[in-house]
Design a protein around this motif. Structure first.
Motif, PDB file in Angstrom:
ATOM      1  N   LEU A   6     -27.060  41.378   6.411  1.00 18.25           N
ATOM      2  CA  LEU A   6     -26.924  42.231   5.231  1.00 18.25           C
ATOM      3  C   LEU A   6     -26.563  41.408   3.996  1.00 18.25           C
ATOM      4  CD1 LEU A   6     -25.098  45.376   6.679  1.00 18.25           C
ATOM      5  CD2 LEU A   6     -27.523  45.097   6.129  1.00 18.25           C
ATOM      6  N   ALA A   7     -25.707  40.407   4.194  1.00  9.60           N
ATOM      7  CA  ALA A   7     -25.356  39.540   3.068  1.00  9.60           C
ATOM      8  C   ALA A   7     -26.586  38.789   2.560  1.00  9.60           C
ATOM      9  CB  ALA A   7     -24.271  38.554   3.486  1.00  9.60           C
ATOM     10  N   GLY A   8     -27.461  38.340   3.492  1.00 12.09           N
ATOM     11  CA  GLY A   8     -28.694  37.671   3.095  1.00 12.09           C
ATOM     12  C   GLY A   8     -29.608  38.587   2.308  1.00 12.09           C
ATOM     13  N   LEU A   9     -29.697  39.844   2.720  1.00  8.95           N
ATOM     14  CA  LEU A   9     -30.499  40.808   1.965  1.00  8.95           C
ATOM     15  C   LEU A   9     -29.932  41.008   0.566  1.00  8.95           C
ATOM     16  CD1 LEU A   9     -31.162  43.480   4.754  1.00  8.95           C
ATOM     17  CD2 LEU A   9     -32.751  41.757   3.887  1.00  8.95           C
ATOM     18  N   GLY A  10     -28.599  41.041   0.480  1.00  9.69           N
ATOM     19  CA  GLY A  10     -27.975  41.171  -0.837  1.00  9.69           C
ATOM     20  C   GLY A  10     -28.279  39.988  -1.733  1.00  9.69           C
ATOM     21  N   ILE A  11     -28.248  38.774  -1.147  1.00  9.62           N
ATOM     22  CA  ILE A  11     -28.589  37.570  -1.915  1.00  9.62           C
ATOM     23  C   ILE A  11     -30.024  37.661  -2.415  1.00  9.62           C
ATOM     24  CG2 ILE A  11     -29.115  35.118  -1.617  1.00  9.62           C
ATOM     25  CD1 ILE A  11     -26.204  35.590  -2.137  1.00  9.62           C
ATOM     26  N   ALA A  12     -30.935  38.109  -1.547  1.00 14.95           N
ATOM     27  CA  ALA A  12     -32.342  38.238  -1.941  1.00 14.95           C
ATOM     28  C   ALA A  12     -32.486  39.180  -3.129  1.00 14.95           C
ATOM     29  CB  ALA A  12     -33.169  38.749  -0.762  1.00 14.95           C
ATOM     30  N   GLY A  13     -31.816  40.322  -3.073  1.00 11.37           N
ATOM     31  CA  GLY A  13     -31.940  41.304  -4.137  1.00 11.37           C
ATOM     32  C   GLY A  13     -31.365  40.825  -5.450  1.00 11.37           C
ATOM     33  N   VAL A  14     -30.162  40.256  -5.413  1.00  7.55           N
ATOM     34  CA  VAL A  14     -29.521  39.861  -6.667  1.00  7.55           C
ATOM     35  C   VAL A  14     -30.198  38.638  -7.269  1.00  7.55           C
ATOM     36  CG1 VAL A  14     -27.706  38.317  -5.748  1.00  7.55           C
ATOM     37  CG2 VAL A  14     -27.269  39.707  -7.778  1.00  7.55           C
ATOM     38  N   PHE A  21     -20.234  51.500  -9.561  1.00  6.81           N
ATOM     39  CA  PHE A  21     -20.916  50.521 -10.413  1.00  6.81           C
ATOM     40  C   PHE A  21     -22.360  50.324  -9.945  1.00  6.81           C
ATOM     41  CE2 PHE A  21     -20.523  46.219 -12.689  1.00  6.81           C
ATOM     42  CZ  PHE A  21     -20.583  46.830 -13.932  1.00  6.81           C
ATOM     43  N   PHE A  22     -22.569  50.347  -8.640  1.00 11.00           N
ATOM     44  CA  PHE A  22     -23.929  50.266  -8.100  1.00 11.00           C
ATOM     45  C   PHE A  22     -24.773  51.431  -8.624  1.00 11.00           C
ATOM     46  CE2 PHE A  22     -27.059  51.565  -4.895  1.00 11.00           C
ATOM     47  CZ  PHE A  22     -27.782  50.396  -4.724  1.00 11.00           C
ATOM     48  N   GLY A  23     -24.183  52.621  -8.680  1.00 12.73           N
ATOM     49  CA  GLY A  23     -24.907  53.775  -9.204  1.00 12.73           C
ATOM     50  C   GLY A  23     -25.275  53.599 -10.662  1.00 12.73           C
ATOM     51  N   LEU A  24     -24.354  53.058 -11.454  1.00 10.37           N
ATOM     52  CA  LEU A  24     -24.653  52.821 -12.876  1.00 10.37           C
ATOM     53  C   LEU A  24     -25.772  51.794 -13.028  1.00 10.37           C
ATOM     54  CD1 LEU A  24     -21.023  52.724 -14.342  1.00 10.37           C
ATOM     55  CD2 LEU A  24     -22.700  54.583 -14.517  1.00 10.37           C
ATOM     56  N   GLY A  25     -25.741  50.750 -12.188  1.00  9.88           N
ATOM     57  CA  GLY A  25     -26.813  49.763 -12.227  1.00  9.88           C
ATOM     58  C   GLY A  25     -28.147  50.364 -11.849  1.00  9.88           C
ATOM     59  N   SER A  26     -28.142  51.272 -10.875  1.00  7.16           N
ATOM     60  CA  SER A  26     -29.379  51.933 -10.443  1.00  7.16           C
ATOM     61  C   SER A  26     -29.933  52.826 -11.541  1.00  7.16           C
ATOM     62  CB  SER A  26     -29.113  52.754  -9.174  1.00  7.16           C
ATOM     63  OG  SER A  26     -28.689  51.920  -8.111  1.00  7.16           O
ATOM     64  N   ILE A  27     -29.057  53.504 -12.271  1.00  6.73           N
ATOM     65  CA  ILE A  27     -29.511  54.326 -13.404  1.00  6.73           C
ATOM     66  C   ILE A  27     -30.156  53.434 -14.467  1.00  6.73           C
ATOM     67  CG2 ILE A  27     -28.730  55.780 -15.311  1.00  6.73           C
ATOM     68  CD1 ILE A  27     -26.591  56.899 -13.409  1.00  6.73           C
ATOM     69  N   GLY A  28     -29.529  52.291 -14.736  1.00  6.07           N
ATOM     70  CA  GLY A  28     -30.117  51.352 -15.693  1.00  6.07           C
ATOM     71  C   GLY A  28     -31.483  50.879 -15.252  1.00  6.07           C
ATOM     72  N   TRP A  52     -41.740  50.460  -7.007  1.00  3.74           N
ATOM     73  CA  TRP A  52     -41.353  50.073  -5.650  1.00  3.74           C
ATOM     74  C   TRP A  52     -40.530  48.780  -5.669  1.00  3.74           C
ATOM     75  CZ3 TRP A  52     -46.222  50.805  -2.017  1.00  3.74           C
ATOM     76  CH2 TRP A  52     -46.571  52.169  -2.003  1.00  3.74           C
ATOM     77  N   ILE A  53     -40.921  47.853  -6.518  1.00  6.21           N
ATOM     78  CA  ILE A  53     -40.189  46.587  -6.618  1.00  6.21           C
ATOM     79  C   ILE A  53     -38.750  46.842  -7.050  1.00  6.21           C
ATOM     80  CG2 ILE A  53     -40.015  44.419  -7.891  1.00  6.21           C
ATOM     81  CD1 ILE A  53     -43.040  44.387  -8.068  1.00  6.21           C
ATOM     82  N   MET A  54     -38.574  47.700  -8.063  1.00  4.41           N
ATOM     83  CA  MET A  54     -37.224  47.975  -8.554  1.00  4.41           C
ATOM     84  C   MET A  54     -36.392  48.681  -7.498  1.00  4.41           C
ATOM     85  SD  MET A  54     -35.492  47.239 -11.242  1.00  4.41           S
ATOM     86  CE  MET A  54     -36.581  47.074 -12.646  1.00  4.41           C
ATOM     87  N   ILE A  55     -37.000  49.632  -6.792  1.00  9.11           N
ATOM     88  CA  ILE A  55     -36.285  50.330  -5.721  1.00  9.11           C
ATOM     89  C   ILE A  55     -35.876  49.350  -4.625  1.00  9.11           C
ATOM     90  CG2 ILE A  55     -36.525  52.035  -3.878  1.00  9.11           C
ATOM     91  CD1 ILE A  55     -38.360  53.627  -5.777  1.00  9.11           C
ATOM     92  N   ALA A  56     -36.810  48.476  -4.227  1.00  6.64           N
ATOM     93  CA  ALA A  56     -36.514  47.494  -3.182  1.00  6.64           C
ATOM     94  C   ALA A  56     -35.391  46.555  -3.616  1.00  6.64           C
ATOM     95  CB  ALA A  56     -37.773  46.699  -2.847  1.00  6.64           C
ATOM     96  N   ILE A 112     -29.742  44.860  -2.855  1.00  3.08           N
ATOM     97  CA  ILE A 112     -28.399  44.637  -3.402  1.00  3.08           C
ATOM     98  C   ILE A 112     -27.396  45.554  -2.714  1.00  3.08           C
ATOM     99  CG2 ILE A 112     -26.974  44.843  -5.480  1.00  3.08           C
ATOM    100  CD1 ILE A 112     -29.415  43.958  -7.099  1.00  3.08           C
ATOM    101  N   GLY A 113     -27.819  46.802  -2.464  1.00  5.93           N
ATOM    102  CA  GLY A 113     -26.943  47.742  -1.781  1.00  5.93           C
ATOM    103  C   GLY A 113     -26.515  47.238  -0.405  1.00  5.93           C
ATOM    104  N   CYS A 114     -27.410  46.563   0.302  1.00  6.78           N
ATOM    105  CA  CYS A 114     -27.046  45.981   1.603  1.00  6.78           C
ATOM    106  C   CYS A 114     -25.932  44.953   1.433  1.00  6.78           C
ATOM    107  CB  CYS A 114     -28.263  45.325   2.239  1.00  6.78           C
ATOM    108  SG  CYS A 114     -29.559  46.469   2.765  1.00  6.78           S
ATOM    109  N   GLY A 115     -26.057  44.128   0.381  1.00  4.72           N
ATOM    110  CA  GLY A 115     -25.014  43.135   0.132  1.00  4.72           C
ATOM    111  C   GLY A 115     -23.695  43.768  -0.242  1.00  4.72           C
ATOM    112  N   VAL A 116     -23.748  44.829  -1.053  1.00  6.01           N
ATOM    113  CA  VAL A 116     -22.524  45.538  -1.432  1.00  6.01           C
ATOM    114  C   VAL A 116     -21.853  46.126  -0.193  1.00  6.01           C
ATOM    115  CG1 VAL A 116     -21.617  47.533  -2.694  1.00  6.01           C
ATOM    116  CG2 VAL A 116     -23.300  46.018  -3.779  1.00  6.01           C
ATOM    117  N   PHE A 117     -22.647  46.695   0.698  1.00  8.85           N
ATOM    118  CA  PHE A 117     -22.109  47.322   1.907  1.00  8.85           C
ATOM    119  C   PHE A 117     -21.340  46.316   2.756  1.00  8.85           C
ATOM    120  CE2 PHE A 117     -22.470  48.437   6.401  1.00  8.85           C
ATOM    121  CZ  PHE A 117     -21.920  49.712   6.394  1.00  8.85           C
TER     122      PHE A 117
END
Length: 707
Positions: A212-220, A279-286, A364-368, A373-378
């Motif tokens: 999950l941390a690796g997925l977070g690194i990929a996203g950020v 904060f994740f929700g605010l980033g998602s709205i942005g 789709w790219i933005m959602i992914a 990032i959500g995986c990394g936050v979790f």
């Protein structure tokens, strides 16, 4: 006295622990060195994949995108210990990419840069892992890397989205590669002088899931690289043309840089907020606003996302460093690489396997990205309370080092504000032959502003456009706002240096290869069109109304579909014919049509419905570029060889504003000798004969003039 009282009350709070310490020149040099060293991975990675795009299809060089997975080697314990014990050597080897500009063969240059990226990713992953047991030192490395990203964006802001030490730069196009390499060596020697922690502390830290941390690194990493590695990227996502209703690259790029800095400060000073779901929700709205809206609304969303990405990067990288590095960084970079390919596939779908499945799916790219990032936050929440307390205590004891990174951030902000002031548009542009009321228009396919040797070509383009005295020019294949093209925008340098208004055309989120319009005359209004393309790549069009010596003239810049997609080109011909025919004003088409003169779709563009005339119907040697016009008196036409700038020539036409076109085709196409043409209406003599720098009048060996 007031300051003393405030400091006394605040001495036990985080801000005082940062700025309440005596200044140390040595510590400041350490911070600057770490930042410059952290920057090198960004420099290398941004330039390592330009070359494959030259083929406009699968070439095999795309495999170089995978060089970032080198941290996977850290799964081998003896190799991991070897790298950690020799970090200085590894970082020095990574600088090879900065010297690749000296190699003339573009393929070899690609291999050298690929090696540099390989070593950069391996070195930084090992560096973060080696400091994972010491939160204070780890935070300094994370801060250096993120401040380095902000510094890179600020440098590109000053260099019109280019970078003076990239492999595509050299002494002839504004590069300072030698100086950059020397500074990089000094930075590595300084920043790696402290030995890593003892081997007993390098056994890994079992806090949460490494996957999950690796997925977070990929996203950020992907989010920062695709949107924040240039200050103009999110601005161009929201650009809709004239009149201006949103931000422009300069001066508003400074706001993007400020938002990035603000996000980093939040990440450093409020780790809990940065990793929170709120904060994740605010980033998602942005992210949603940036993806679905334009102008100021979309840009505000982009700023919110910028703040979030920089803030959440601090805890996510920290969390990854305390886990298995082969998974968090090796696997993380692998997923990141697929995201890089994904965000190219959405526009390159006509050239790549499986492309139609993701055609135009930037959403789709933005959602992914946000889900990753959500995986990394979790998993960053899954750290044990004991481990959290230990890290908090360590941070409290070492926060004074943050001051130097904050000082550098402040300096970067001042620098970006100064650049914004210097780059503020003057809007006082003057055409070359104002007294003769001549409009000189050109069309040029610039192939992403990379020349045939793989170097940035903006300076060479600038010189030819200026010497040909072009007032209005359409540029095609201009959209470089993707990772594989370095997130560049060649129109910024050209417009500012030549003194021209610029319309970037459909933005990077519109999935085209780009079209741009540069004009010495004010752009009163512009509209961006995406033409029917049921099978092939999207065809962009700019429809602009210019104020030319007090007369409104419409200019169309258009890139049609490829030869492989005849139905696309037929539908696009119908669309453009109606669009041009609908304007009652004089008009000029600057285009890439993929048709032979007098055949096929040509007869749709040049027709009673469009009202347009060919600038020279006797020119039988064309295939791609065409200049058409109506309601204007055409006085000249020339074709200028490209030298090694691109794969397509420059075509130029001259028009006399204020006089109507001839009534019949015979009179309209009657040619005259140059000695019958007033001096102010002639093309420059510079390019006759052998010309200069490989540019000359060719095909006819001279310009053509008309009565």
């Amino acid at each position: 006295m007031v300051a003393d009282v405030v400091l006394e009350k605040e001495k036990d709070k985080p801000i005082e622990k940062v700025f309440g310490q005596p200044f140390s020149f040595g510590d400041a040099i350490d911070a600057v060195s770490d930042i410059y060293n952290g920057n090198n991975i960004i420099y290398d990675r941004l330039t390592q994949a330009d070359f494959p795009l030259w083929y406009m299809g699968i070439s095999g060089y795309e495999a170089f995108v995978m060089v970032t997975v080198s941290p996977a080697l850290l799964a081998i314990r003896p190799l991991r210990l070897l790298v950690v014990k020799n970090l200085r050597l590894c970082h020095l080897l990574s600088l090879a990419g900065l010297l690749a500009y000296m190699v003339e063969d573009i393929s070899y240059r690609m291999f050298i840069v690929g090696f540099g990226v390989w070593m950069s990713c391996l070195s930084w992953a090992a560096t973060c892992y080696s400091e994972g047991g010491q939160p204070g030192r780890l935070e300094s490395k994370i801060s250096a890397w993120l401040v380095g990203l902000i510094a890179s964006s600020a440098i590109k802001f000053a260099w019109h989205t280019s970078n003076p030490i990239w492999v595509i730069a050299n002494s002839e196009n504004g590069g300072h590669n030698g100086l950059g390499f020397i500074l990089a060596v000094l930075a590595v020697l300084r920043s790696t002088r402290k030995s890593p922690v003892a081997g007993s502390q390098l056994q890994g830290h079992k806090e949460g899931s490494s996957i999950l941390a690796g997925l977070g690194i990929a996203g950020v990493f992907f989010g920062m690289h695709s949107l924040l590695s240039d200050s103009s990227t999110i601005i161009l996502w929201t650009w809709e043309g004239y009149p201006v209703k949103g931000p422009i690259s300069a001066p508003h790029g400074a706001l993007t840089i400020a938002a990035m800095a603000g996000g980093l400060v939040i990440g450093l000073f409020n780790d809990t907020l940065a990793r929170s779901w709120t904060f994740f929700g605010l980033g998602s709205i942005g992210a949603a606003l940036l993806t679905t809206t334009s102008n100021w609304t979309g840009y505000y969303g982009g700023l919110a996302l910028s703040v979030y990405l920089m803030a959440v990067a601090v805890p996510l990288i920290g969390s990854a460093a305390r886990k298995n590095p082969a998974v968090t960084f090796g696997f993380g970079f692998l997923v990141y690489n697929f995201m890089v390919l994904f965000h190219v596939w959405v526009v390159a779908y006509a050239f790549v396997p499986g492309g139609p499945l993701v055609r135009e799916r930037t959403d789709w790219i933005m959602i992914a990205t946000m889900l990753l990032i959500g995986c990394g936050v979790f998993t960053s929440f899954s750290s044990t309370p004991v481990a959290q307390r230990k890290r908090v205590n360590a941070y409290l004891n070492s926060r004074k080092q943050r001051a130097y990174y904050i000082y550098v951030l402040g300096a970067i902000q001042l620098f970006s504000v100064a650049i914004a002031y210097l780059r503020f548009p003057t809007n006082d542009y003057v055409p070359y032959h104002k007294d003769d009321k001549i409009l000189t228009a050109g069309i040029w396919t610039i192939h992403f502003s990379l020349d045939n040797e793989g170097y940035s070509s903006e300076y060479r383009m600038r010189d030819l456009i200026k010497e040909m005295e072009i007032d209005v020019i359409g540029l095609l294949e201009t959209d470089n706002q993707r990772i594989i093209m370095g997130n560049r925008d060649p129109t910024q340098f050209l417009a500012e240096d030549l003194g021209m208004y610029v319309d970037y055309g459909p933005g990077p989120n519109k999935h085209t290869w780009g079209a741009a319009l540069l004009s010495k005359f004010p752009i009163v209004n512009s509209t961006h069109h995406l033409l029917p393309s049921p099978v092939g790549e999207l065809a962009p069009t700019i429809e602009a109304t210019l104020d030319v010596y007090g007369e409104m003239i419409d200019v169309f810049v258009f890139h049609s579909g490829q030869e492989e997609d005849p139905e696309d080109r037929r539908l696009q011909t119908e669309y453009m014919s109606k669009l041009m025919g609908a304007t009652p004003r004089p008009a000029i088409l600057l285009s890439y049509l993929v048709t032979k003169p007098l055949e096929g779709n040509y007869n749709g563009y040049v027709s009673a419905e469009s009202g347009m005339h060919d600038i020279d119907p006797s020119d039988w040697d064309r295939w791609c570029e065409y200049i058409l016009y109506k309601g204007l008196k055409r006085t000249g036409y020339a074709r200028v060889s490209r030298s090694t700038i691109t794969d397509t020539e420059l075509q130029v036409g001259k028009f006399l504003v204020g006089e109507k076109e001839a009534a019949t085709e015979k009179i309209r196409n009657a040619r005259i000798n140059e000695d019958q043409v007033p001096e102010g209406r002639r093309f420059p003599q510079l390019f006759r004969g052998e010309g200069v720098r490989g540019h000359r009048y060719h095909v006819f060996d001279e310009p053509r003039y008309y009565a």
